[in-house]
Every structure is written in C-alpha cells, then in structure tokens.
Design an enzyme around this catalytic site. Structure first.
Site, PDB file in Angstrom:
ATOM      1  N   GLY A  13       0.843  -1.215   0.000  1.00  0.00           N
ATOM      2  CA  GLY A  13       0.000   0.000   0.000  1.00  0.00           C
ATOM      3  C   GLY A  13       0.865   1.246   0.000  1.00  0.00           C
ATOM      4  O   GLY A  13       0.514   2.268   0.605  1.00  0.00           O
ATOM      5  N   ASP A  57      -0.612  -7.153  -7.109  1.00  0.00           N
ATOM      6  CA  ASP A  57      -1.757  -7.380  -6.235  1.00  0.00           C
ATOM      7  C   ASP A  57      -1.334  -8.317  -5.098  1.00  0.00           C
ATOM      8  O   ASP A  57      -0.796  -9.402  -5.365  1.00  0.00           O
ATOM      9  CB  ASP A  57      -2.853  -8.024  -7.107  1.00  0.00           C
ATOM     10  CG  ASP A  57      -4.168  -8.158  -6.387  1.00  0.00           C
ATOM     11  OD1 ASP A  57      -4.182  -8.061  -5.147  1.00  0.00           O
ATOM     12  OD2 ASP A  57      -5.179  -8.376  -7.082  1.00  0.00           O
ATOM     13  N   ILE A  58      -1.609  -7.909  -3.860  1.00  0.00           N
ATOM     14  CA  ILE A  58      -1.222  -8.772  -2.732  1.00  0.00           C
ATOM     15  C   ILE A  58      -2.003 -10.095  -2.731  1.00  0.00           C
ATOM     16  O   ILE A  58      -1.691 -11.008  -1.979  1.00  0.00           O
ATOM     17  CB  ILE A  58      -1.389  -8.068  -1.362  1.00  0.00           C
ATOM     18  CG1 ILE A  58      -2.794  -7.487  -1.213  1.00  0.00           C
ATOM     19  CG2 ILE A  58      -0.325  -7.006  -1.170  1.00  0.00           C
ATOM     20  CD1 ILE A  58      -3.100  -6.995   0.187  1.00  0.00           C
ATOM     21  N   TYR A 157     -14.904  -3.191   6.917  1.00  0.00           N
ATOM     22  CA  TYR A 157     -13.520  -2.797   7.188  1.00  0.00           C
ATOM     23  C   TYR A 157     -13.172  -3.033   8.672  1.00  0.00           C
ATOM     24  O   TYR A 157     -12.115  -3.590   8.994  1.00  0.00           O
ATOM     25  CB  TYR A 157     -13.378  -1.316   6.815  1.00  0.00           C
ATOM     26  CG  TYR A 157     -12.100  -0.636   7.211  1.00  0.00           C
ATOM     27  CD1 TYR A 157     -10.911  -0.897   6.544  1.00  0.00           C
ATOM     28  CD2 TYR A 157     -12.092   0.326   8.234  1.00  0.00           C
ATOM     29  CE1 TYR A 157      -9.743  -0.223   6.890  1.00  0.00           C
ATOM     30  CE2 TYR A 157     -10.937   0.994   8.573  1.00  0.00           C
ATOM     31  CZ  TYR A 157      -9.761   0.719   7.903  1.00  0.00           C
ATOM     32  OH  TYR A 157      -8.609   1.376   8.244  1.00  0.00           O
TER      33      TYR A 157
HETATM   34  C1  AKB Z   1     -11.430   5.198   7.620  1.00  0.00           C
HETATM   35  O1  AKB Z   1     -12.093   6.231   7.764  1.00  0.00           O
HETATM   36  O2  AKB Z   1     -11.854   4.171   7.108  1.00  0.00           O
HETATM   37  C2  AKB Z   1     -10.013   5.182   8.152  1.00  0.00           C
HETATM   38  C3  AKB Z   1      -9.969   4.664   9.544  1.00  0.00           C
HETATM   39  C4  AKB Z   1     -10.618   5.392  10.646  1.00  0.00           C
HETATM   40  O3  AKB Z   1      -9.387   3.640   9.759  1.00  0.00           O
HETATM   41  N1  AKB Z   1      -9.450   6.492   8.105  1.00  0.00           N
END
Ligand code: AKB
Length: 341
Positions: A13, A57-58, A157
């Site tokens: 990255g 690409d990882i 995430y």
């Molecule tokens: C995001 O907003 O996804 C990042 C985080 C807070 O990890 N900046």
C-alpha cells in the site's frame, strides 16, 4: 550456492497516505532496502527512496514469490487495505483484499523467517473502526474506550481489521500448535489502532474519517466543502507525522516490553464544528457547510469519541508531539498553504 539476497523492509500500500510518510522516514533511517509495493504505479515522488518498486496485487501469490526471490524480508509494514466507506460498496472484495491479503503476507513472513532464521517484524495498522457503539447515547456515555471494550464493529472494514489483529496474534503465538514439528512461526506481530489521520501532503480516499482532512484541503484551495457529518460529531484524530513516528517506535520497541499485540493511540478529538472553526480561522474565506450523509454519519457515530492509549504510552513510550493547536499552526496550515500556493 544460493544467491545472496538483500535485507529488505517491505511496504504494501506504498502509494497510500501512510505509505508516503513512512517510506520517506524509512529512507532516512532504515539499514535495509525499502521495497514499495502497490496495485498502482508507484508515485514518482517515492522513486529515489526505494530500492525496488513493485506494481502488483497482494492477492497474487506469484507476485509475492517474485518479491522474495530477490530480497530477504525482515520487516513488513502491511498498509494495503480498502477503507471503511469504500469497503461498504464492495464488502466481499474488501474482505478478500483486507483479510486474504493479510493472510498472504503473514504466510510470506513465516516463510521468510524460516529462510533467514530471524523473526520477521509485522507492523499492521488497525483502526478505531474495530469499535462499534450501538447508538449515540452509548457513545457519549462510554467516553474513551480501552482496547478490550466495544469490539463490535458495524463495517466490513472494521470486522476485517479486528479479525486480522486476531490472525496476527495467532501467527505470533499459536501457529500450527498441533503439528508434531510445531515451532515458532517467526512472526513478531505488532498492531496499532489508528484514529482518523490528517496529512498536509495527501488527501485520503475511501475512508469515513475523511471529512476533517477534506475540509482543510478544500479551504486551502478556496473550494466550498459540504461536510458529510453533523457539527457535533466527535472521534479521535492524529497528525500524520505522529502516526509515522508511532509506527516506527512500535517497530523499534524491545519485544520484552510489549504486553500486547494491539495498541490504541490518539492525539486529540475535536468535534467537526471545532475543526471547521479552526479551518475558518486559518483560511478566513473558507466556505464550509454541514450536509450530513445519514449512512456515513452512522458509521462515524459507531466509532468512539476517544480511546485510552495508556498501554502504548507505558509499553513503548508513545507520546504524540502534535496536539490540536500545534497540528494546525505548525504542521497543517504552513504545509497546506505551501502546497496549494
Ligand atoms: C477510515 O475512515 O476508514 C479510516 C480509519 C478510521 O481507519 N481512516
């Protein structure tokens, strides 16, 4: 005789916000070659700071094999990830990149350690996105949260980051624990849960804490900015130089002093309104309005107002140099002004 390979620090990255700052710092201090890896062409600004620039690409194991054919990797900064807003549009892809990508690099770390016989340091930026508060009332009541509290992320995430912290701990401590020949995997996994980050030199993409950096970068360019969260929105933030310092400090910390694999850090936590006021006083013509996007607002509302970072301060001496005032006066405003002048 195998060809001697060069000792290297691998940064995935590399083109991202943190990659930029980190590679500049590593180029000044590392006693090993820096290999920059990214899915897009490596930014020309980083060219003379890296011994190798790899576009790939990882998720591609062949590409990772090519990296280790030439280099002996002793340290990995695995920064590549799809951030919280972006990940919500393609959750399964985000899972592939964020989780399978991390697994591929952990595997590479095990193999590298077996080759050169030393533990590979694996630095993993996690995030305040691993926390999940069910509603605003709970968020306000909770105040600053510890690493072990509210680990109930509401984003893909956040789920990915939380799980990868666990994967890292598994590789560091329990890898193949039932195998007859089970040995230490040779992975020294260290992770920081970063707050929102603000850089004077780059603008983030795809995150949900992006409103703060977007606001000041827009103001400096004389562009109007419609902030996508309410004025009273509050989460913790940090200036990019402190984030890079923290990564370097954790990398260099004595393993014996580390009591955990995962550490909170923070520097300040203004509301979006306070951030707008500081931006307006630095750039008096700034046109900032508030037009909350209810969905992105929901994500930020699920993140804590603040975090407890005592563990980082005690174990590896974390101490941010930039409070909110210094961040604006000494870091953001002069550098951003110069950037858009
Ligand atoms: C995001 O907003 O996804 C990042 C985080 C807070 O990890 N900046």
């Amino acid at each position: 005789m195998p060809l001697p390979r060069r000792k290297a620090v691998l940064v995935t990255g590399a083109n991202g916000e943190m990659g930029h700052g980190l590679i500049q710092r590593l180029a000044q201090s590392a006693d090993a070659d820096v290999i920059a890896l990214d899915i897009r062409d490596i930014d020309p600004e980083l060219a003379d700071k890296c011994a190798a620039r790899i576009v790939g690409d990882i998720l591609d194991p062949r590409m990772l094999e090519r990296v280790v054919a030439e280099y002996e990797v002793h340290t990995i900064f695995h920064l590549a990830a799809l951030l919280s807003t972006r990940a919500e549009f393609t959750p399964e892809t985000a899972h592939e990149v964020n989780v399978q990508g991390t697994l591929n690099l952990l595997k590479l770390a095990v193999e590298q350690s077996r080759w050169h016989g030393r533990r590979v340091k694996f630095l993993f930026p996690s995030s305040i996105a691993v926390y999940g508060m069910p509603d605003l009332e709970t968020k306000r009541g909770a105040g600053a949260v510890k690493e072990t509290e509210w680990n109930l992320p509401s984003t893909m995430y956040g789920c990915n980051k939380l799980y990868c912290e666990q994967l890292g701990r598994y590789y560091a401590r329990h890898y193949r624990q039932l195998a007859v020949d089970s040995t230490d995997a040779g992975v020294d996994f260290r992770s920081i849960r970063f707050p929102g980050l603000i850089s004077a030199f780059t603008v983030p993409h795809g995150g949900t804490s992006d409103y703060a950096p977007e606001m000041i970068h827009a103001a400096a360019q004389g562009l109007p900015y419609a902030c996508f969260v309410r004025p009273d929105t509050r989460i913790s933030f940090m200036a990019m130089p402190d984030a890079i310092d923290a990564l370097m400090a954790l990398m260099e910390a004595d393993a014996e002093r580390l009591t955990s694999h995962v550490y909170n850090i923070t520097a300040f936590n203004p509301s979006a309104q306070e951030f707008a006021e500081l931006t307006r006083s630095a750039f008096p013509g700034a046109q900032i309005t508030f037009e909350p996007d209810l969905r992105r607002q929901g994500i930020v509302d699920s993140w804590p107002e603040d975090v407890v970072d005592t563990r980082s301060r005690t174990d590896w001496g974390f101490a941010p140099k930039y409070d909110l005032r210094r961040t604006f006066e000494e870091y953001l405003v002069p550098n951003i002004r110069a950037r858009y002048a």
